[in-house]
Enzyme design. Structure first.
Site, PDB file in Angstrom:
ATOM      1  N   SER A   1      64.804  22.766  69.341  1.00  0.00           N
ATOM      2  CA  SER A   1      64.774  23.809  68.283  1.00  0.00           C
ATOM      3  C   SER A   1      65.071  23.327  66.860  1.00  0.00           C
ATOM      4  O   SER A   1      64.973  24.111  65.922  1.00  0.00           O
ATOM      5  CB  SER A   1      65.735  24.976  68.589  1.00  0.00           C
ATOM      6  OG  SER A   1      65.177  25.856  69.517  1.00  0.00           O
TER       7      SER A   1
ATOM      8  N   ASP B   1      62.814   7.214  70.555  1.00  0.00           N
ATOM      9  CA  ASP B   1      61.641   7.999  70.936  1.00  0.00           C
ATOM     10  C   ASP B   1      61.795   8.404  72.405  1.00  0.00           C
ATOM     11  O   ASP B   1      61.881   7.533  73.283  1.00  0.00           O
ATOM     12  CB  ASP B   1      60.395   7.116  70.743  1.00  0.00           C
ATOM     13  CG  ASP B   1      59.109   7.833  71.087  1.00  0.00           C
ATOM     14  OD1 ASP B   1      59.151   8.894  71.738  1.00  0.00           O
ATOM     15  OD2 ASP B   1      58.047   7.295  70.717  1.00  0.00           O
ATOM     16  N   ILE B   2      61.801   9.679  72.660  1.00  0.00           N
ATOM     17  CA  ILE B   2      62.060  10.159  74.030  1.00  0.00           C
ATOM     18  C   ILE B   2      60.954   9.735  75.000  1.00  0.00           C
ATOM     19  O   ILE B   2      61.203   9.573  76.194  1.00  0.00           O
ATOM     20  CB  ILE B   2      62.283  11.692  74.044  1.00  0.00           C
ATOM     21  CG1 ILE B   2      63.059  12.094  75.304  1.00  0.00           C
ATOM     22  CG2 ILE B   2      60.980  12.458  73.891  1.00  0.00           C
ATOM     23  CD1 ILE B   2      63.631  13.484  75.255  1.00  0.00           C
TER      24      ILE B   2
ATOM     25  N   GLY C   1      55.313  17.965  67.033  1.00  0.00           N
ATOM     26  CA  GLY C   1      56.659  17.422  67.241  1.00  0.00           C
ATOM     27  C   GLY C   1      56.801  16.642  68.540  1.00  0.00           C
ATOM     28  O   GLY C   1      55.895  15.914  68.958  1.00  0.00           O
ATOM     29  N   VAL C   2      57.930  16.836  69.191  1.00  0.00           N
ATOM     30  CA  VAL C   2      58.205  16.092  70.424  1.00  0.00           C
ATOM     31  C   VAL C   2      57.251  16.541  71.547  1.00  0.00           C
ATOM     32  O   VAL C   2      56.877  15.740  72.408  1.00  0.00           O
ATOM     33  CB  VAL C   2      59.705  16.216  70.793  1.00  0.00           C
ATOM     34  CG1 VAL C   2      60.078  17.587  71.274  1.00  0.00           C
ATOM     35  CG2 VAL C   2      60.099  15.152  71.794  1.00  0.00           C
ATOM     36  N   ASP C   3      56.849  17.786  71.514  1.00  0.00           N
ATOM     37  CA  ASP C   3      55.896  18.318  72.502  1.00  0.00           C
ATOM     38  C   ASP C   3      54.577  17.534  72.425  1.00  0.00           C
ATOM     39  O   ASP C   3      54.039  17.067  73.450  1.00  0.00           O
ATOM     40  CB  ASP C   3      55.678  19.808  72.171  1.00  0.00           C
ATOM     41  CG  ASP C   3      54.986  20.587  73.280  1.00  0.00           C
ATOM     42  OD1 ASP C   3      54.774  20.018  74.357  1.00  0.00           O
ATOM     43  OD2 ASP C   3      54.671  21.775  73.047  1.00  0.00           O
TER      44      ASP C   3
ATOM     45  N   VAL D   1      60.502  22.113  64.097  1.00  0.00           N
ATOM     46  CA  VAL D   1      59.661  23.239  63.671  1.00  0.00           C
ATOM     47  C   VAL D   1      60.393  24.583  63.790  1.00  0.00           C
ATOM     48  O   VAL D   1      60.221  25.474  62.946  1.00  0.00           O
ATOM     49  CB  VAL D   1      58.371  23.286  64.530  1.00  0.00           C
ATOM     50  CG1 VAL D   1      57.543  24.517  64.227  1.00  0.00           C
ATOM     51  CG2 VAL D   1      57.543  22.043  64.307  1.00  0.00           C
ATOM     52  N   TYR D   2      61.241  24.733  64.795  1.00  0.00           N
ATOM     53  CA  TYR D   2      61.916  26.012  65.033  1.00  0.00           C
ATOM     54  C   TYR D   2      63.122  26.247  64.133  1.00  0.00           C
ATOM     55  O   TYR D   2      63.709  27.338  64.158  1.00  0.00           O
ATOM     56  CB  TYR D   2      62.284  26.164  66.513  1.00  0.00           C
ATOM     57  CG  TYR D   2      61.105  26.551  67.405  1.00  0.00           C
ATOM     58  CD1 TYR D   2      59.833  26.760  66.861  1.00  0.00           C
ATOM     59  CD2 TYR D   2      61.263  26.719  68.777  1.00  0.00           C
ATOM     60  CE1 TYR D   2      58.763  27.109  67.677  1.00  0.00           C
ATOM     61  CE2 TYR D   2      60.190  27.083  69.593  1.00  0.00           C
ATOM     62  CZ  TYR D   2      58.941  27.272  69.041  1.00  0.00           C
ATOM     63  OH  TYR D   2      57.879  27.630  69.836  1.00  0.00           O
TER      64      TYR D   2
HETATM   65  N1  AR6 Z   1      61.337  11.602  70.470  1.00  0.00           N
HETATM   66  C1  AR6 Z   1      62.487  12.256  70.244  1.00  0.00           C
HETATM   67  N2  AR6 Z   1      62.611  13.279  69.378  1.00  0.00           N
HETATM   68  C2  AR6 Z   1      61.496  13.640  68.705  1.00  0.00           C
HETATM   69  C3  AR6 Z   1      60.244  13.022  68.893  1.00  0.00           C
HETATM   70  C4  AR6 Z   1      60.188  11.952  69.821  1.00  0.00           C
HETATM   71  N3  AR6 Z   1      59.056  11.302  70.079  1.00  0.00           N
HETATM   72  N4  AR6 Z   1      59.344  13.633  68.074  1.00  0.00           N
HETATM   73  C5  AR6 Z   1      60.003  14.594  67.400  1.00  0.00           C
HETATM   74  N5  AR6 Z   1      61.308  14.593  67.760  1.00  0.00           N
HETATM   75  P1  AR6 Z   1      60.285  19.854  67.397  1.00  0.00           P
HETATM   76  P2  AR6 Z   1      61.312  22.527  68.117  1.00  0.00           P
HETATM   77  C6  AR6 Z   1      62.417  15.451  67.320  1.00  0.00           C
HETATM   78  O1  AR6 Z   1      59.698  20.403  66.148  1.00  0.00           O
HETATM   79  O2  AR6 Z   1      62.066  22.631  66.847  1.00  0.00           O
HETATM   80  C7  AR6 Z   1      56.187  22.130  68.875  1.00  0.00           C
HETATM   81  O3  AR6 Z   1      55.002  22.308  68.175  1.00  0.00           O
HETATM   82  C8  AR6 Z   1      62.297  16.143  65.988  1.00  0.00           C
HETATM   83  O4  AR6 Z   1      62.562  15.236  64.927  1.00  0.00           O
HETATM   84  O5  AR6 Z   1      59.500  18.905  68.204  1.00  0.00           O
HETATM   85  O6  AR6 Z   1      61.992  22.926  69.397  1.00  0.00           O
HETATM   86  C9  AR6 Z   1      56.265  22.996  70.139  1.00  0.00           C
HETATM   87  O7  AR6 Z   1      55.020  23.152  70.745  1.00  0.00           O
HETATM   88  C10 AR6 Z   1      63.401  17.188  66.129  1.00  0.00           C
HETATM   89  O8  AR6 Z   1      64.667  16.571  65.888  1.00  0.00           O
HETATM   90  O9  AR6 Z   1      60.724  21.060  68.411  1.00  0.00           O
HETATM   91  C11 AR6 Z   1      56.818  24.281  69.606  1.00  0.00           C
HETATM   92  O10 AR6 Z   1      55.801  25.090  69.069  1.00  0.00           O
HETATM   93  C12 AR6 Z   1      63.329  17.544  67.613  1.00  0.00           C
HETATM   94  O11 AR6 Z   1      62.544  16.530  68.228  1.00  0.00           O
HETATM   95  C13 AR6 Z   1      57.754  23.848  68.511  1.00  0.00           C
HETATM   96  O12 AR6 Z   1      57.268  22.580  68.052  1.00  0.00           O
HETATM   97  C14 AR6 Z   1      62.714  18.890  67.905  1.00  0.00           C
HETATM   98  O13 AR6 Z   1      61.668  19.176  66.980  1.00  0.00           O
HETATM   99  C15 AR6 Z   1      59.164  23.653  69.011  1.00  0.00           C
HETATM  100  O14 AR6 Z   1      60.006  23.409  67.935  1.00  0.00           O
END
Ligand code: AR6
Length: 172
Positions: A119, A12-13, A34-36, A122-123
């Site tokens: 990316s 977990d970041i 997501g991570v955001d 969700v992306y």
């Molecule tokens: N620690 C590490 N990695 C994580 C965590 C965490 N706590 N949570 C999720 N991931 P995403 P994107 C991973 O969808 O594709 C948001 O709504 C996840 O499993 O977070 O760049 C933004 O606001 C995946 O491998 O980011 C944008 O609208 C990775 O993080 C949109 O999503 C990225 O997934 C950005 O989409």
């Protein structure tokens, strides 16, 4: 030399004890899922307040804020490309996320930094392809830099971890 400065972990970041964590944000920088979402929840509401003053962020660019309640000192917000099949500069834009985040980190004297798999959630960017781009950009950066001590790639799933390990072994 460069190899021992790159680390791939599953985790977990928001729990990383590093100078900076990178956030996979959207262009508004107003938070999301997501991570955001995880970064904003862990940092607390002050992060959103600071983000509101940044005027958004273009795809491939990066902006920096404080990290508030996170163990890190800084959050670098970057906006990855939405995957549209690969013919819309997605590779180039994803590479820019890494280059611009690392360049900004260097300007702030950041020595340890953790990246999520930008990316690939969700992306919709294919993770195998994204992992090669991420690692290539990090290696290229480290080859020309002697101040960055550690770049950690934080994979959320075991499958992502395996893709990243494979990409690292292929590119080194
Ligand atoms: N620690 C590490 N990695 C994580 C965590 C965490 N706590 N949570 C999720 N991931 P995403 P994107 C991973 O969808 O594709 C948001 O709504 C996840 O499993 O977070 O760049 C933004 O606001 C995946 O491998 O980011 C944008 O609208 C990775 O993080 C949109 O999503 C990225 O997934 C950005 O989409």
């Amino acid at each position: 030399m460069k190899l021992d400065r790159i680390e791939i972990i599953q985790g977990d970041i928001t729990k990383q004890n590093v100078d900076a964590v990178v956030n996979a944000a959207n262009k508004s920088l107003h938070g999301g899922g997501g991570v955001d979402g995880a970064i904003h929840r862990a940092a607390g509401p002050q992060l959103l307040e600071e983000c509101k003053n940044l005027g958004g962020c273009e795809t491939g660019e990066a902006k920096i804020t404080n990290a508030y309640k996170l163990p890190a000192n800084w959050v670098i917000h970057t906006v990855g490309p939405v995957w549209k099949g690969g013919g819309h500069h997605e590779d180039e834009l994803l590479a820019k996320c890494y280059i611009n985040s690392l360049t900004l980190a260097k300007q702030y004297n950041i020595k340890t930094i953790a990246f999520p798999a930008i990316s690939t959630g969700v992306y919709g960017f294919p993770v195998e392809r994204a992992s090669r781009i991420a690692i290539k950009q990090i290696i290229d950066f480290l080859e020309n830099d002697s101040t960055m001590e550690k770049v950690i790639l934080v994979c959320f799933s075991e499958k992502d971890y395996e893709h990243y390990q494979k990409a690292l072994s292929e590119l080194t």
